[in-house]
Design a protein around this motif. Structure first.
Motif, PDB file in Angstrom:
ATOM      1  N   GLY A 143       2.019  19.869 -31.672  1.00 55.37           N
ATOM      2  CA  GLY A 143       2.893  21.024 -31.946  1.00 55.37           C
ATOM      3  C   GLY A 143       4.045  20.779 -30.807  1.00 55.37           C
ATOM      4  N   LEU A 144       3.607  20.812 -29.664  1.00 56.90           N
ATOM      5  CA  LEU A 144       4.572  20.330 -28.504  1.00 56.90           C
ATOM      6  C   LEU A 144       5.119  19.089 -28.525  1.00 56.90           C
ATOM      7  CD1 LEU A 144       2.289  21.517 -25.287  1.00 56.90           C
ATOM      8  CD2 LEU A 144       4.177  22.734 -26.536  1.00 56.90           C
ATOM      9  N   GLY A 145       4.595  18.274 -29.109  1.00 58.27           N
ATOM     10  CA  GLY A 145       5.254  16.915 -29.400  1.00 58.27           C
ATOM     11  C   GLY A 145       6.498  17.195 -30.477  1.00 58.27           C
ATOM     12  N   HIS A 146       6.491  18.179 -30.945  1.00 60.27           N
ATOM     13  CA  HIS A 146       7.973  18.406 -31.806  1.00 60.27           C
ATOM     14  C   HIS A 146       8.986  18.940 -31.016  1.00 60.27           C
ATOM     15  CE1 HIS A 146       4.863  19.712 -35.077  1.00 60.27           C
ATOM     16  NE2 HIS A 146       4.790  18.510 -34.924  1.00 60.27           N
ATOM     17  N   ARG A 147       8.920  19.262 -29.806  1.00 53.95           N
ATOM     18  CA  ARG A 147       9.933  19.947 -28.978  1.00 53.95           C
ATOM     19  C   ARG A 147      10.422  18.776 -27.804  1.00 53.95           C
ATOM     20  NH1 ARG A 147      10.600  22.198 -33.130  1.00 53.95           N
ATOM     21  NH2 ARG A 147       8.826  23.416 -33.585  1.00 53.95           N
ATOM     22  N   TYR A 148      11.654  19.357 -27.265  1.00 58.07           N
ATOM     23  CA  TYR A 148      12.311  18.460 -26.264  1.00 58.07           C
ATOM     24  C   TYR A 148      11.972  19.457 -24.919  1.00 58.07           C
ATOM     25  CZ  TYR A 148      14.357  14.760 -28.371  1.00 58.07           C
ATOM     26  OH  TYR A 148      14.598  13.354 -29.083  1.00 58.07           O
ATOM     27  N   GLY A 149      11.779  18.870 -23.821  1.00 55.26           N
ATOM     28  CA  GLY A 149      11.757  19.568 -22.540  1.00 55.26           C
ATOM     29  C   GLY A 149      12.514  19.006 -21.287  1.00 55.26           C
ATOM     30  N   ASP A 150      13.426  18.132 -21.537  1.00 55.14           N
ATOM     31  CA  ASP A 150      14.012  17.367 -20.544  1.00 55.14           C
ATOM     32  C   ASP A 150      14.429  18.535 -19.383  1.00 55.14           C
ATOM     33  OD1 ASP A 150      14.209  16.040 -22.928  1.00 55.14           O
ATOM     34  OD2 ASP A 150      16.119  15.342 -22.491  1.00 55.14           O
TER      35      ASP A 150
ATOM     36  N   TYR B 276      17.292  22.181 -22.725  1.00 50.29           N
ATOM     37  CA  TYR B 276      17.046  22.710 -24.017  1.00 50.29           C
ATOM     38  C   TYR B 276      16.655  24.092 -23.925  1.00 50.29           C
ATOM     39  CZ  TYR B 276      17.500  17.944 -25.758  1.00 50.29           C
ATOM     40  OH  TYR B 276      18.065  16.612 -26.301  1.00 50.29           O
ATOM     41  N   THR B 277      17.031  24.842 -24.748  1.00 53.70           N
ATOM     42  CA  THR B 277      16.616  26.225 -24.855  1.00 53.70           C
ATOM     43  C   THR B 277      15.056  26.090 -25.748  1.00 53.70           C
ATOM     44  OG1 THR B 277      17.715  26.486 -26.884  1.00 53.70           O
ATOM     45  CG2 THR B 277      18.850  27.285 -25.044  1.00 53.70           C
ATOM     46  N   GLY B 278      14.472  27.434 -25.683  1.00 56.01           N
ATOM     47  CA  GLY B 278      13.324  27.596 -26.211  1.00 56.01           C
ATOM     48  C   GLY B 278      11.870  27.027 -25.583  1.00 56.01           C
ATOM     49  N   ASN B 279      12.383  26.777 -24.336  1.00 54.64           N
ATOM     50  CA  ASN B 279      11.277  26.231 -23.309  1.00 54.64           C
ATOM     51  C   ASN B 279      10.391  27.027 -22.473  1.00 54.64           C
ATOM     52  OD1 ASN B 279      12.371  22.762 -22.121  1.00 54.64           O
ATOM     53  ND2 ASN B 279      11.887  23.476 -24.253  1.00 54.64           N
ATOM     54  N   ARG B 280      10.513  28.461 -22.748  1.00 57.47           N
ATOM     55  CA  ARG B 280      10.074  29.235 -21.716  1.00 57.47           C
ATOM     56  C   ARG B 280       8.622  28.977 -21.319  1.00 57.47           C
ATOM     57  NH1 ARG B 280      10.894  34.888 -24.798  1.00 57.47           N
ATOM     58  NH2 ARG B 280      13.132  34.018 -25.040  1.00 57.47           N
ATOM     59  N   HIS B 281       7.548  28.697 -22.761  1.00 59.16           N
ATOM     60  CA  HIS B 281       6.368  28.498 -22.541  1.00 59.16           C
ATOM     61  C   HIS B 281       5.994  27.048 -22.073  1.00 59.16           C
ATOM     62  CE1 HIS B 281       5.601  32.533 -23.765  1.00 59.16           C
ATOM     63  NE2 HIS B 281       6.153  32.384 -24.707  1.00 59.16           N
ATOM     64  N   ILE B 282       6.781  26.070 -22.683  1.00 62.05           N
ATOM     65  CA  ILE B 282       6.715  24.755 -22.123  1.00 62.05           C
ATOM     66  C   ILE B 282       6.851  24.629 -20.743  1.00 62.05           C
ATOM     67  CG2 ILE B 282       7.852  22.344 -22.312  1.00 62.05           C
ATOM     68  CD1 ILE B 282       8.203  23.230 -25.401  1.00 62.05           C
TER      69      ILE B 282
ATOM     70  N   HIS C 110       7.625  13.592 -23.725  1.00 61.27           N
ATOM     71  CA  HIS C 110       6.470  13.650 -24.579  1.00 61.27           C
ATOM     72  C   HIS C 110       5.628  14.799 -24.195  1.00 61.27           C
ATOM     73  CE1 HIS C 110       6.960   9.244 -25.877  1.00 61.27           C
ATOM     74  NE2 HIS C 110       7.951  10.204 -26.268  1.00 61.27           N
ATOM     75  N   LEU C 111       5.700  15.932 -24.487  1.00 61.29           N
ATOM     76  CA  LEU C 111       5.170  17.130 -23.997  1.00 61.29           C
ATOM     77  C   LEU C 111       3.628  17.241 -24.678  1.00 61.29           C
ATOM     78  CD1 LEU C 111       8.409  19.523 -24.640  1.00 61.29           C
ATOM     79  CD2 LEU C 111       7.670  18.471 -22.737  1.00 61.29           C
ATOM     80  N   HIS C 112       3.398  16.845 -25.740  1.00 59.91           N
ATOM     81  CA  HIS C 112       2.138  16.802 -26.257  1.00 59.91           C
ATOM     82  C   HIS C 112       0.857  16.727 -25.458  1.00 59.91           C
ATOM     83  CE1 HIS C 112       2.987  12.878 -27.066  1.00 59.91           C
ATOM     84  NE2 HIS C 112       1.673  12.562 -26.901  1.00 59.91           N
TER      85      HIS C 112
END
Ligand code: DSN
Length: 415
Positions: free
Chosen positions: A47-54, A65-71, A265-267
């Motif tokens: 599920g983390l692999g669906h997201r961006y965390g640059d 990116y927004t939506g990264n507080r837990h990442i 590649h956050l996963h």
């Protein structure tokens, strides 16, 4: 969810199942592979692999990116776990492989035409600068670090003289054919005299460093470690960069992001934190067993009259064993036909020009002990010499590896 698998996906599933069924009865002695424990593997989060965390620079809280507080919190936890384990000030988890981490150092520290010293292929080098040089954008001068073939290690005096004479911008130590620790301090001293960089490719020995079975290169004078995270360090496939020097770490960061890696590649990050925790708890015992098993297998293979390198000095100080062969590719094929997986590689002419490379890290994790080294060596020797039909040896190999179903050096698994 639909109940039946769409035909194209069934084909893909069948191929994966066939791969796993095949590899389950092979004796995997490939020195650059490993298996994650179930705890670490379960920490890979698709599920983390669906997201961006640059993020730019070296601050994982400065997200694009927004939506990264837990990442962000996960990224920081993984980074802190690696820094603690390797006792270093800085870790960058964004490189997607050890190769990519290494390229970042060269991109940040070299100008086109600068000189890089690295080990050549027969010397065990990954040949990072030579590989990079194959792209016209990256012209570097590359020369080989002098080797002492008898010791199968770096020739310190000749290397220090070469550094003083040629003043390379970067010297890359580390090996894919590691038997004995590379000397670092005298080379680092020569580089420090004019600001050269000592880069250590720890890919093969990262787990040994984390468990204290190989000297930490940063403590010995290396300026930066670049590494993959899935060989002796049984983590998810990926890369890492470690350093103590804050200015150098900041200098390399823009080469990682945005030059080479944008989405990192956050996963894999939770699994990286998990393997660091596993190494804190079990790493010393784990890698001590790996090295002891490698030495035992080296001795057992030599007792089968195979030409194991390093016979006079205990065969190895790592997970790796090398057996000389001028016809390494053909021997590798014979072993593979008997379901024994090893890697044919070149060696210096003085050592016969080629060898088969073996590593015991994966079988050690699954239950191989030094007491079984003679049995493994007999199977390897039989396949090496073609003494018996490959199918007959393969049956014995399957029976042997079926005994190794443990997950050692990790927390108990739920019943
Ligand atoms: N250097 C390769 C190996 O040792 O197999 C992996 O990157």
């Amino acid at each position: 969810m639909p109940s039946s698998v769409p035909p194209p996906l069934q084909t893909i599933r069948d191929l994966c199942a066939a791969h796993h069924a095949y590899r389950a009865h092979t004796l995997n002695l490939i020195a650059s592979e490993n298996v994650m424990s179930p705890w670490v593997e379960q920490a890979i989060d698709p599920g983390l692999g669906h997201r961006y965390g640059d993020y730019r620079g070296t601050d994982p809280t400065a997200r694009k990116y927004t939506g990264n507080r837990h990442i962000t919190a996960l990224d920081l936890a993984a980074r802190d776990a690696l820094q603690k384990l390797f006792q270093c000030r800085h870790a960058d988890l964004r490189p997607l492989s050890g190769h990519v981490a290494g390229i970042a150092v060269l991109m940040a520290c070299c100008q086109p035409g600068d000189l890089v010293l690295e080990l050549d292929g027969p010397g065990g080098g990954h040949r990072l600068a030579r590989k990079l040089n194959e792209a016209p954008l990256c012209p570097l001068k590359v020369e080989s670090i002098p080797l002492d073939p008898a010791a199968y290690n770096i020739d310190v005096d000749r290397t220090v003289a070469l550094i003083r004479e040629r003043r390379p911008r970067v010297v890359i130590l580390g090996s894919s054919l590691f038997l004995f620790a590379h000397p670092i301090r005298p080379l680092a001293d020569a580089l420090n005299a004019y600001g050269g960089i000592l880069q250590f490719d720890a890919s093969h020995v990262l787990g040994l460093i984390a468990g204290g079975a190989y000297p930490n290169p940063l403590k010995e004078g290396a300026h930066v470690i670049t590494s993959s995270t899935h060989k002796t360090f049984a983590g998810p496939q990926g890369g890492v960069l470690l350093a103590d020097d804050t200015a150098l770490f900041h200098r390399i960061a823009p080469a990682i992001y945005p030059a080479i890696v944008t989405n990192h590649h956050l996963h894999r990050l939770p699994a990286l934190a998990a393997v660091a925790a596993e190494w804190q708890a079990f790493g010393r015992e784990h890698v001590a067993a790996v090295v002891a098993n490698a030495r035992a297998l080296g001795a057992a293979l030599a007792a089968e009259d195979l030409p194991v390198i390093g016979a006079k000095v205990g065969y190895t100080d790592t997970h790796t064993i090398l057996i000389a062969s001028p016809e390494a590719a053909a021997v590798g094929d014979r072993l593979e036909a008997a379901d024994i997986l090893a890697t044919p590689v070149g060696l210096p002419a003085e050592l016969g020009g080629g060898c088969l490379r073996f590593g015991v890290q994966e079988i050690t994790r699954r239950g191989f002990t030094a007491a079984e080294a003679p049995a493994v060596a007999r199977l390897v020797a039989a396949a090496w010499r073609g003494e018996r039909p490959a199918a007959e040896i393969s049956t014995q190999v399957g029976a042997l590896v079926a005994r190794w179903q443990d997950w050692r050096f990790t927390w108990p698994l739920p019943a």
